[in-house]
Design an enzyme around this catalytic site. Structure first.
Site, PDB file in Angstrom:
ATOM      1  CG  ASP A 209      95.130 -20.011  64.068  1.00  0.00           C
ATOM      2  OD1 ASP A 209      94.380 -20.011  64.148  1.00  0.00           O
ATOM      3  OD2 ASP A 209      95.618 -19.592  65.395  1.00  0.00           O
ATOM      4  CB  THR A 237      93.814 -17.393  62.090  1.00  0.00           C
ATOM      5  OG1 THR A 237      94.244 -16.452  62.711  1.00  0.00           O
ATOM      6  CG2 THR A 237      94.267 -16.830  60.653  1.00  0.00           C
ATOM      7  CG  ASP A 238      93.080 -22.744  61.780  1.00  0.00           C
ATOM      8  OD1 ASP A 238      93.791 -22.593  60.739  1.00  0.00           O
ATOM      9  OD2 ASP A 238      93.614 -23.710  62.530  1.00  0.00           O
ATOM     10  CB  ILE A 239      87.753 -20.205  63.744  1.00  0.00           C
ATOM     11  CG1 ILE A 239      87.616 -21.416  64.247  1.00  0.00           C
ATOM     12  CG2 ILE A 239      85.975 -19.848  63.416  1.00  0.00           C
ATOM     13  CD1 ILE A 239      87.438 -21.344  66.031  1.00  0.00           C
TER      14      ILE A 239
END
Length: 470
Positions: A209, A237-239
């Site tokens: 991320d 960004t991961d989420i």
């Protein structure tokens, strides 16, 4: 055959979702009962293989589990998901919940009656893992052994969706790529989550991320203008990638309803983050305008930023002349809008530093909560900068019941989790299951759903094809 609300239902071809619709129109179920208060879980009866770790993939599969899908999390035998660990090169000592008395000791030590058999050797449950793995079951499989591959092959044949976040091409090398799985199950929806996508020169690069935040523009626009770039405080960004993947899978299910065929979904952090640049990206593409860091301030509206008060911080956004006049009145600076330097937004942007200094000095005269009380009802967007404790104690959070208490077999007392964010007819989807302990459901899945005999399961365990203890 799939198990739905305790019943076995044969499903083939392009009638999958229509079969579910007809089934629920004619058969009572727990899901149908739920519709009296909310809606029936729309993915009940859909089986998902979750081969993901850390955050982006587990977020996507958790959201699908929230909608009623049967999510089977396939984990490495000894370590499981990276976020289960207490210390690794990636995660340093995450908080853990207090285990039941007698748990987390060597298998040879006495077993406390209240500790679930098979889990006594495991470390406590980490808060990180608990955050994104509710409504799932866990099995442990050695993907590199022939016996483990047989387990996976049987699982894939009975599954609707597979979600993985290995480096591009890695599962294909192991015989579990999309082409392999599609041969066993042409209706399978196969979702790959990676750092940079399945093609291109960076396809083999691992996705982190914080690296993608920098490489895909987000870090460049985050932070104060006179300070180095800063990462966002959570792995945004991961989420975002997890949310994109969740939506793509739902779309693929609708497509399969029409065609009867599965597909290969390619989601990645790099493109998800670029898509998330929104107007910043459009400004560059349309007008060639490069972005810069503005901290909490807005590049073209003043005042629109965080200000310090006597004992805290507050966000204020006076987006037009009327709001600015109202703000000036509350600040006891009624002549401010008449000043030619601040008479309209264009002038306020031009004289940003002078205006911000005046407002900042005034706000420092009183505590944050005094100002918040004065701002009520004046029509100026504003809000406190809350810490995490204040966030969960927020009156709106309390009124909306944004946490859920879930019983966990390895923990003293209920686990408090963030509840699913969406309401349907005024109700949330229930948290049906706590995040599982490592390998909790291995034997259940193999014996009752994959038709392995207890003797075969014991043999697989002896050979190291699956994990757990007898």
């Amino acid at each position: 055959m799939l198990r739905v609300a305790g019943k076995m239902l044969a499903i083939r071809g392009n009638g999958l979702l229509r079969s579910f619709v007809r089934f629920y129109e004619t058969q009572p179920s727990q899901a149908a009962a739920t519709s009296l208060n909310g809606i029936s879980p729309p993915l009940e009866g859909i089986k998902i293989l979750d081969l993901t770790r850390v955050l982006a993939g587990p977020t996507a599969t958790m959201l699908l589990g929230d909608l009623g899908a049967d999510v089977i999390k396939v984990e490495e035998i000894k370590r499981g998901d990276d976020t289960r660990k207490s210390t690794t090169s990636t995660f340093s000592s995450p908080p853990h919940l207090r285990p039941l008395s007698g748990s987390w000791h060597p298998p040879a030590a006495p077993l406390a009656p209240s500790v679930p058999k098979g889990s006594e050797h495991l470390p406590p449950e980490s808060a990180y893992f608990l955050a994104c793995n509710r409504n799932k079951r866990s099995i442990t499989v050695n993907l590199k052994s022939p016996g483990g591959m047989e387990v996976m092959k049987r699982l894939i044949k009975k599954s609707d969706i597979l979600v993985e976040n290995y480096i591009s091409g890695k599962l294909a090398e192991m015989g579990l790529g999309y082409t392999h799985c599609a041969e066993w199950n042409p209706a399978l929806i196969y979702a790959s989550i990676s750092g940079y996508g399945q093609t291109g020169p960076f396809r083999k690069n691992a996705g982190y991320d914080v690296v993608i935040e920098g490489e895909a523009g987000l870090m460049h626009i985050t932070g104060e203008p006179d300070r180095p770039p800063s990462k966002v405080g959570v792995a945004a960004t991961d989420i975002a990638t997890g949310l994109y993947t969740h939506g793509a899978i739902m779309a693929a299910l609708l497509s399969r309803q029409k065609t009867g065929k599965g597909c290969w979904i390619d989601c990645n952090l790099f493109e998800s983050q670029i898509a998330g640049l929104a107007n910043i990206a459009s400004n560059y593409l349309v007008a060639g305008q490069e972005a810069s860091r503005h901290g909490t301030a807005h590049p073209s509206i003043v005042p629109y930023q965080v200000f310090r008060c006597k004992d805290g911080f507050v966000m204020i956004g006076a987006g037009n002349d009327k709001q600015f006049a109202s703000l000036a009145k509350v600040l006891a600076l009624p002549d401010l809008p008449e000043n030619i330097m601040f008479a309209n937004n264009q002038q306020r942007v031009k004289n940003r530093s002078e205006l911000v200094s005046i407002i900042q000095n005034k706000l420092m005269e009183e505590p944050r909560d005094v100002w918040l009380e004065r701002f009520k009802g004046i029509g100026v967007p504003h809000g406190p900068i809350n810490n995490i404790g204040e966030t969960f104690q927020h009156p709106q959070a309390q009124a909306r019941k944004i946490t859920a208490d879930v019983e966990h077999p390895r923990i003293d007392g209920p686990v408090k989790l963030v509840a699913p964010a969406v309401h349907y007819n005024g109700k949330r989807m229930p948290v049906r299951m706590p995040p599982p302990w490592l390998g909790q459901h291995t034997e259940e899945v193999l014996v009752h759903e994959l038709d392995f005999s207890p003797e075969e399961v014991a043999d697989l365990r002896r050979k190291g094809d699956i994990g757990g203890v007898a």
